[in-house]
Design a protein around this motif. Sequence first.
Motif, PDB file in Angstrom:
ATOM      1  N   TYR A 131      33.590  30.553  50.070  1.00  0.00           N
ATOM      2  CA  TYR A 131      33.056  31.922  50.743  1.00  0.00           C
ATOM      3  C   TYR A 131      32.157  31.645  52.092  1.00  0.00           C
ATOM      4  O   TYR A 131      32.574  32.398  52.885  1.00  0.00           O
ATOM      5  CB  TYR A 131      32.357  32.739  49.590  1.00  0.00           C
TER       6      TYR A 131
ATOM      7  N   PHE B  51      42.676  38.847  41.683  1.00  0.00           N
ATOM      8  CA  PHE B  51      41.924  39.865  42.326  1.00  0.00           C
ATOM      9  C   PHE B  51      41.969  41.153  41.211  1.00  0.00           C
ATOM     10  O   PHE B  51      43.082  41.364  40.921  1.00  0.00           O
ATOM     11  CB  PHE B  51      42.097  40.253  43.617  1.00  0.00           C
TER      12      PHE B  51
ATOM     13  N   GLU C  71      37.645  42.759  42.778  1.00  0.00           N
ATOM     14  CA  GLU C  71      36.628  41.384  42.590  1.00  0.00           C
ATOM     15  C   GLU C  71      37.601  40.278  42.664  1.00  0.00           C
ATOM     16  O   GLU C  71      38.583  40.248  42.104  1.00  0.00           O
ATOM     17  CB  GLU C  71      35.883  41.343  41.212  1.00  0.00           C
ATOM     18  N   CYS C  72      37.145  39.239  43.465  1.00  0.00           N
ATOM     19  CA  CYS C  72      37.842  37.844  43.265  1.00  0.00           C
ATOM     20  C   CYS C  72      37.410  37.251  42.065  1.00  0.00           C
ATOM     21  O   CYS C  72      36.220  36.622  42.156  1.00  0.00           O
ATOM     22  CB  CYS C  72      37.758  37.152  44.501  1.00  0.00           C
ATOM     23  N   SER C  73      37.984  37.120  40.951  1.00  0.00           N
ATOM     24  CA  SER C  73      37.484  36.749  39.723  1.00  0.00           C
ATOM     25  C   SER C  73      38.011  35.397  39.510  1.00  0.00           C
ATOM     26  O   SER C  73      37.042  34.560  38.462  1.00  0.00           O
ATOM     27  CB  SER C  73      37.903  37.750  38.658  1.00  0.00           C
TER      28      SER C  73
ATOM     29  N   SER D  77      32.823  38.720  45.508  1.00  0.00           N
ATOM     30  CA  SER D  77      33.048  37.646  44.536  1.00  0.00           C
ATOM     31  C   SER D  77      31.881  37.108  44.390  1.00  0.00           C
ATOM     32  O   SER D  77      30.715  37.362  44.814  1.00  0.00           O
ATOM     33  CB  SER D  77      33.834  36.481  45.327  1.00  0.00           C
TER      34      SER D  77
END
Length: 308
Positions: free
Chosen positions: A193, A109, A133-135, A169
Amino acid sequence: MSSEKPSTSSSARNPHTAIQDLLPTDDLGEIPTTSDWCQRWRGKRHSWRHLSEGGFDARRYVVELSPEKETKGFVLEHHYSGSFPSARFRFGLYDIGAGKAQLRGVAVFGVPVTAAVLTRPLPDLQPYVESLECSRFVLVDEVPANAESWFLARCFDELLVLGVRGVVSFADPVPRRDASGALVAVGHVGTIYQATNAVYMGRATPRTVKLLPNGVVLNERMAQKVRRQEQGHEYAEKLLVRLGAPVLRAGADPKVWLREALVTVGARNLRHRGVHRFVYRLGRNRRERERIRLGLPTVSAYPKTPDT
């Protein structure tokens, strides 16, 4: 686990059949959330686990903040992107079943390329502090099926304690192939997701990207780092040199070098319709989550198939 999968059958196309569903194709990037198959990774290649194998035993696993060196090495080895983003928090999924904790999954994150990535969907949260952001999110093929939602939920519990109230995300639905035609990135629609009830906010802005011969996208942010010689420019330069571009000499104009390097390596333009955007609002209960205002319209129907 082998990435070989069963051939197409009628049961694979009918989610209501009593017969165990089979994976439709070798190149399939993701499958509907109603499926009993779970995607896994090893050495940047995806494979599959089925719930019939026995499922996920949470007693065998723990989730902890993980060191940057360990996390980065894991992501570079297994994630299809082959790159590691700017991270604020890194969580590891550790298998403790054999006595010694072994890293089997990673969630990163961090900080996106601009604050607008966070402030547009979550306008009331402080970017990089209350929203992230969940990268990267990747589990290796040794992890049993049905672990993703448990892992993600534990990460969100930890983030909430750390003051994070929102996570954005993205899922890239565009499959990519290298110059030889080999598939290097499957198209994603954000199955994990969707399965964990993220808010879907449609696609991000369409754009044209530079696709390198190895199937890697040189995005505009990376290009800008080279042009302006900003922190991180070395990664993009080394990537292009490995593909055949000349080394950027001292005193040379980096803008001119980049333009000529892209021609030399045979980069081509790829029109991208936009990645899918998903948002999580974090809170101790539903009321707290729903108090967080969304800044973009939501879309009720989740995307189901990658782009062609």
